[in-house]
Design an enzyme around this catalytic site. Structure first.
Site, PDB file in Angstrom:
ATOM      1  N   LEU A   1       0.879  -1.150   0.000  1.00 19.91           N
ATOM      2  CA  LEU A   1       0.000   0.000   0.000  1.00 19.91           C
ATOM      3  C   LEU A   1       0.929   1.215   0.000  1.00 19.91           C
ATOM      4  O   LEU A   1       1.487   1.571   1.040  1.00 19.91           O
ATOM      5  CB  LEU A   1      -0.913   0.010   1.228  1.00 19.91           C
ATOM      6  CG  LEU A   1      -1.967   1.120   1.225  1.00 19.91           C
ATOM      7  CD1 LEU A   1      -3.064   0.799   0.206  1.00 19.91           C
ATOM      8  CD2 LEU A   1      -2.578   1.321   2.596  1.00 19.91           C
TER       9      LEU A   1
ATOM     10  N   PHE B   1       2.672  -1.298   4.460  1.00 19.86           N
ATOM     11  CA  PHE B   1       2.513   0.153   4.409  1.00 19.86           C
ATOM     12  C   PHE B   1       3.863   0.776   4.047  1.00 19.86           C
ATOM     13  O   PHE B   1       4.743   0.941   4.885  1.00 19.86           O
ATOM     14  CB  PHE B   1       2.040   0.687   5.762  1.00 19.86           C
ATOM     15  CG  PHE B   1       0.575   0.460   6.048  1.00 19.86           C
ATOM     16  CD1 PHE B   1      -0.189  -0.420   5.297  1.00 19.86           C
ATOM     17  CD2 PHE B   1      -0.055   1.139   7.085  1.00 19.86           C
ATOM     18  CE1 PHE B   1      -1.544  -0.630   5.565  1.00 19.86           C
ATOM     19  CE2 PHE B   1      -1.412   0.946   7.372  1.00 19.86           C
ATOM     20  CZ  PHE B   1      -2.151   0.057   6.609  1.00 19.86           C
ATOM     21  N   ASP B   2       4.015   1.096   2.783  1.00 20.01           N
ATOM     22  CA  ASP B   2       5.293   1.599   2.281  1.00 20.01           C
ATOM     23  C   ASP B   2       5.559   3.025   2.761  1.00 20.01           C
ATOM     24  O   ASP B   2       4.677   3.894   2.695  1.00 20.01           O
ATOM     25  CB  ASP B   2       5.282   1.571   0.743  1.00 20.01           C
ATOM     26  CG  ASP B   2       6.529   2.155   0.144  1.00 20.01           C
ATOM     27  OD1 ASP B   2       7.609   1.574   0.357  1.00 20.01           O
ATOM     28  OD2 ASP B   2       6.436   3.204  -0.516  1.00 20.01           O
ATOM     29  N   ALA B   3       6.791   3.262   3.241  1.00 19.62           N
ATOM     30  CA  ALA B   3       7.265   4.607   3.604  1.00 19.62           C
ATOM     31  C   ALA B   3       6.306   5.330   4.544  1.00 19.62           C
ATOM     32  O   ALA B   3       6.193   6.553   4.514  1.00 19.62           O
ATOM     33  CB  ALA B   3       7.492   5.445   2.346  1.00 19.62           C
ATOM     34  N   VAL B   4       5.625   4.569   5.399  1.00 21.55           N
ATOM     35  CA  VAL B   4       4.565   5.153   6.220  1.00 21.55           C
ATOM     36  C   VAL B   4       5.096   6.151   7.242  1.00 21.55           C
ATOM     37  O   VAL B   4       4.358   7.047   7.687  1.00 21.55           O
ATOM     38  CB  VAL B   4       3.744   4.029   6.901  1.00 21.55           C
ATOM     39  CG1 VAL B   4       4.560   3.331   7.978  1.00 21.55           C
ATOM     40  CG2 VAL B   4       2.436   4.551   7.474  1.00 21.55           C
TER      41      VAL B   4
END
Length: 545
Positions: free
Chosen positions: A102, A200-203
């Protein structure tokens, strides 16, 4: 997110995983075959070459994109035509737990949402974070050296859009509830398509605030908590993994009180483990492992030592000193690695990431290349497979893929060095040759995984204690949750033989003890076990075959 009669009441501190869980990380097009959709080729590889050794697969962003190998998403709701479609995604998800990205911090500047931002009307016109070049942005922490703000002409005049990573990756403004609502709908779609694990990418960069670091802000943690609540009510065994490539103490905060991420990436493991194996000294790895809190029930560590990205160095800050870090960087460069840089708060460049294929990263030590690379590579995985948590294995580690210099030259991107695309027919011919190193690596790692998934002491939440065996042998003890099985995981991390004293392990002498990897029962009368260079032993009182 739709809540209806299928809404679940989450049970706190529940583990929806076991020692049987192993995740393979891959791009949708890591394997290419003429006249076949890459996702179909991937499924063939999983079914025919991986089998039951790995029960889950992380397919890196499989959506239409404009840059960064998928992490600049144009359309979150469709599958990249060049890979296949939702039909192929669902086919893989039917047989294995599917993990999907995501990409929640930013999207492509070529997306319909950003087009509407430029026009000043339509869905997305108010989705993006803007600031002024006159604002004080000196405290902002980010992993890139490009300008933070992108000057953009819009229907409402010139605006400066916040870009944490690149000017093609424009950051969302989560102060606008419509942004959050859009991502809730996206999550619902992914769940409906069979996704069970959301990365959760780079959240960590999600919430921005002027006159702050704009990383790990309290509002970011609130968003993660909210999305976990919604997710668990919708699909009780769905899982959130936060991708936060940041110093270790900050990374741990994303567990919350077992109410944020179900899992966090163990980002400190790759640099510390690789450092141990190329120096022959496990001091820093051992210190770190001793300091790591056990994951509460309802949470787990996601362990990995290679991925589509490089070896992150920020998670080693405060764990490796400057000399160790610079020595590690120099050694990796000698083995063909590239270095990606970031700008520090004082404006100075600092190594952020080492880009190198893991097989090449372990081809020698700080003394130079040697002929023990394969043994060192297998040792790294044997250590990782035994640790508390769930292992993630990059497809190119399973295959022993080496540095792809041609791709780096074509893309001018350092990370391409470890993003090789295999011609599937060529790969299959190599895997059919039992003498080929690609076949040896795959067979060896599958053998370890087949052992691992049968041992209850390797449950992701089973007890773990660090052993004190000096600095040239790295060891830890795992005990199953019912306390019936113990496994002592011990590795010789040097390029010479080492003697392991049996009495150092305090084995219960009334039990029979087995070395699981070799399948041999130990002679309890012997005082020493000789470990070959980079040999790992898993010594257990119970042998689940």
């Amino acid at each position: 997110m739709r809540l209806d009669e299928n809404c679940h009441t989450p049970i706190a501190y529940q583990n929806h995983w076991s020692q049987k869980d192993v995740i393979m990380i891959t791009y949708g097009d890591s394997l290419l075959k003429d006249d076949e959709k890459p996702l179909e080729t991937l499924k063939h590889f999983l079914d025919n070459h991986i089998g039951g050794s790995v029960n889950s697969v992380h397919i890196l962003p499989f959506f239409p994109y404009s840059s960064d190998d998928g992490f600049s998403v144009i359309d979150y709701s469709s599958v990249n035509d060049s890979l296949g479609g939702w039909k192929e995604i669902q086919s893989i998800a039917k047989d294995r737990r599917l993990m999907s990205d995501l990409v929640i911090n930013h999207c492509s500047s070529r997306s319909a949402w950003f087009d509407n931002f430029i026009k000043g009307e339509g869905i997305g016109y108010d989705f993006f974070y803007t600031a002024s070049p006159d604002d004080d942005l000196s405290d902002v922490v980010r992993p890139r050296t490009s300008d933070l703000l992108r000057e953009t002409d819009t229907g409402k005049g010139t605006q400066h859009v916040w870009c944490t990573f690149s000017h093609d990756q424009v950051d969302f403004d989560f102060r606008n509830p419509e942004v959050l609502k859009s991502f809730v709908s996206i999550i619902r779609l992914y769940l409906d398509m069979g996704v069970k694990i959301l990365r959760f990418d780079a959240v960590a960069f999600l919430w921005k605030k002027l006159n702050s670091s704009s990383i790990n802000l309290p509002e970011t943690h609130e968003v993660v908590r909210l999305l976990r609540t919604l997710l668990e009510h919708a699909v009780s065994d769905a899982v959130i993994i936060t991708e936060t490539n940041i110093p270790n103490t900050q990374n741990l905060t994303y567990f919350g009180n077992a109410n944020e991420a179900h899992a966090i990436y163990n980002f400190s493991l790759p640099p510390l483990l690789i450092n141990s194996l190329v120096t022959g000294n496990c001091l820093y790895l051992k210190r770190w492992l001793m300091s790591m809190p056990p994951s509460q029930n309802g949470t787990f560590y996601f362990n990995f030592i290679a991925s589509h990205d490089g070896i992150g160095l920020r998670p080693a800050e405060g764990l490796l000193n400057d000399y160790e870090l610079s020595s590690l960087v120099e050694t990796m460069q000698e083995f063909g690695g590239k270095v990606s840089w970031r700008t520090t708060e004082t404006g100075e460049p600092k190594a952020y990431e080492i880009n190198i294929a893991l097989y090449d990263a372990l081809q020698g030590t700080t003394k130079g290349r040697d002929n023990l690379g394969l043994q060192r590579f297998i040792c790294a995985h044997a250590i990782m497979f035994g640790l508390e948590g769930i292992p993630g294995v990059y497809i190119h580690s399973l295959l022993g893929t080496q540095n792809d210099y041609e791709k780096v030259a074509n893309t001018q991107q350092n990370r391409s060095i470890n993003r090789h695309r295999w011609d599937y027919e060529e790969l299959q011919s190599k895997l059919a040759d039992s003498e080929n190193h690609h076949a040896v690596v795959l067979s060896s790692l599958k053998g370890l995984l087949d052992l691992r998934i049968k041992q209850p002491a390797f449950h992701p939440n089973a007890t773990q204690f660090t052993l004190h065996l000096g600095l040239q042998m790295f060891g830890f003890w795992r005990q199953s949750q019912d306390r019936k099985q113990s496994i002592f995981c011990i590795s010789n991390i040097t390029d010479h033989e080492m003697e392991l004293a049996i009495h150092d392990l305090n084995l219960i002498m009334t039990d029979n003890w087995y070395e699981l990897i070799s399948g041999i029962e130990l002679d309890m009368q012997q005082e020493m076990i000789t470990l070959a260079p980079y040999q790992t032993v898993w010594i257990s009182n119970v042998f689940h075959k």
